[in-house]
Design an enzyme around this catalytic site. Sequence first.
Site, PDB file in Angstrom:
ATOM      1  CD  GLU A  96      -2.152  -0.925   3.091  1.00 36.26           C
ATOM      2  OE1 GLU A  96      -3.012  -1.721   3.428  1.00 36.26           O
ATOM      3  OE2 GLU A  96      -1.748  -0.020   3.841  1.00 36.26           O
ATOM      4  CB  CYS A 143       2.547   7.479   3.521  1.00 35.90           C
ATOM      5  SG  CYS A 143       2.956   6.327   4.827  1.00 35.90           S
ATOM      6  CB  CYS A 180       5.878  -5.248   9.219  1.00 37.17           C
ATOM      7  SG  CYS A 180       7.100  -4.568  10.358  1.00 37.17           S
ATOM      8  CB  CYS A 234       3.593  -2.232  16.204  1.00 33.21           C
ATOM      9  SG  CYS A 234       5.355  -1.965  15.934  1.00 33.21           S
ATOM     10  CB  CYS A 246       0.851  -1.522  13.085  1.00 29.43           C
ATOM     11  SG  CYS A 246       1.317  -1.608  11.356  1.00 29.43           S
ATOM     12  CB  CYS A 252       0.625   1.263   8.719  1.00 31.94           C
ATOM     13  SG  CYS A 252       1.876   0.189   8.193  1.00 31.94           S
TER      14      CYS A 252
HETATM   15  S1  SF4 Z   1       4.252   0.066  12.935  1.00 31.78           S
HETATM   16 FE1  SF4 Z   1       3.614  -1.641  11.614  1.00 31.78          FE
HETATM   17  S2  SF4 Z   1       4.952  -1.494   9.840  1.00 31.78           S
HETATM   18 FE2  SF4 Z   1       5.873  -0.228  11.461  1.00 31.78          FE
HETATM   19  S3  SF4 Z   1       7.320  -1.617  12.538  1.00 31.78           S
HETATM   20 FE3  SF4 Z   1       5.363  -1.767  13.635  1.00 31.78          FE
HETATM   21  S4  SF4 Z   1       4.268  -3.523  12.671  1.00 31.78           S
HETATM   22 FE4  SF4 Z   1       5.931  -2.904  11.307  1.00 31.78          FE
END
Ligand code: SF4
Length: 340
Positions: free
Chosen positions: A90, A103, A110, A114, A117, A330
Amino acid sequence: MESITGLSLGELEHILISWGEQAFRANQVFSWVYKKRVSDFSLMSDLSTSLRNKLKEDFTLFDIKQIKSVKSKDGTEKFLFVLSDGDLIESVIIPTDDRVTACISTQVGCKYKCSFCASGISGFRRNLTCAEIIQQMLFLNNRKKITHIVFMGTGEPLDNYDAVLKAIRIINSKESLNIGARRITISTSGVAPGIRKLIGEDLQFELSVSLHSADDAVRSKIMPINKIYPLNILIAACNEYIRKTGRQITFEYVLIKNLNSDIHSCQKLVALIKDLRLVKVNLIPANIVKECRIEPPGRAEIQMFRNHLSKHKIPATLRKSRGEDIEAACGQLRLSHEKK
Ligand code: SF4
C-alpha cells in the site's frame, strides 16, 4: 527482468556505455521516466529505435500495478498495488494546505507486529526492491505532484537499508523527482544499529523514531522490537545520532487509551528524553484498528499530555489522524483485501 527504475543515473550510464551508446542517453531516459512520465520505452522518441528496443528487451519500466484505491473525505488517498510476484503493498497520498506527502512502504508485511498496526498481522514476506520503492513514488507523483516523502508505510525501512537509501538518493537527484532530502523522512520502529549506520550518510534527511512508550514493559507489549532493542539501547543510539550529525530526531508517540496516554506515562517520557538535545515529539491519537482493539484517548487527556511536554520545554506537535474513513492506518487496506 529488472526494472529500469531501480537504477541510479550512474548505473544506467555505465550500462548504456557498455552497449556502445553515449553517456548522455542515460539523462534522456531519466527525463522520460521521471519528468515526462512515460510508461513505455517506445514513447522515448529522442532515442534511436534500436536503443528503445534494446531497453525493452533488457528492462521493464513499471512492475507494480494498482488494483484498488480509496479516497477519504479529508483528501487522503490510499492505493493497493500488486507486485510482479503477486504480493500486495500500500501507499498513501496525504494532501494538506502546504504540502502533498507520499507515504511509502518498504517491505511486504512486517515482522515486528506492533499492536496498533495492521501490517504485522499477516507477517513478513520480503523486502521491496529499490525499483518497487521508486515506482510507488512515481505512481503517486503522477497522481498528484508530491512535495514530501515519508517512509512510514508497511515495513521497517532500516531492515531494508540499502534499497531505501538507494531510492532516496535516486529520488533526491535533480535528474529524477528532485525531492530535497530535508523533505524525506525515514521512520524507524527503533532499529538501533540502523540509526547508528545512518550517522555515516551524507544526506540531510529527517529521522523519526516510533517511541510510543517510555516504559520498557509497556513498549515491549505494544512494540515487540523493544525486546531486541530496549529503551536504554535505543536512546543511546538516538543520543549518538544527534551528537554526531547535529540533526534533530522526531519521536512519534501514538496515544492509545488506557495504555500510554496518562500523566504517569508522560512523566516517564519527559524523564527519558529531556536530556537529548534536538528532539521533538509528534503526538498522534491512535487510529481505530478493529482487529487490534485500539482506540484513542479523549481530547482532554491528549491536551494534558501535550501541555505537560511543553511545560518541560519539549516541543510537541499534535498530528491529526488522516483518512480514518478509508482504513488509512498502515496495512489496513491490504489486510481487508486479503481477507476478502
Ligand atoms: S508500525 Fe507496523 S509497519 Fe511499522 S514496525 Fe510496527 S508492525 Fe511494522
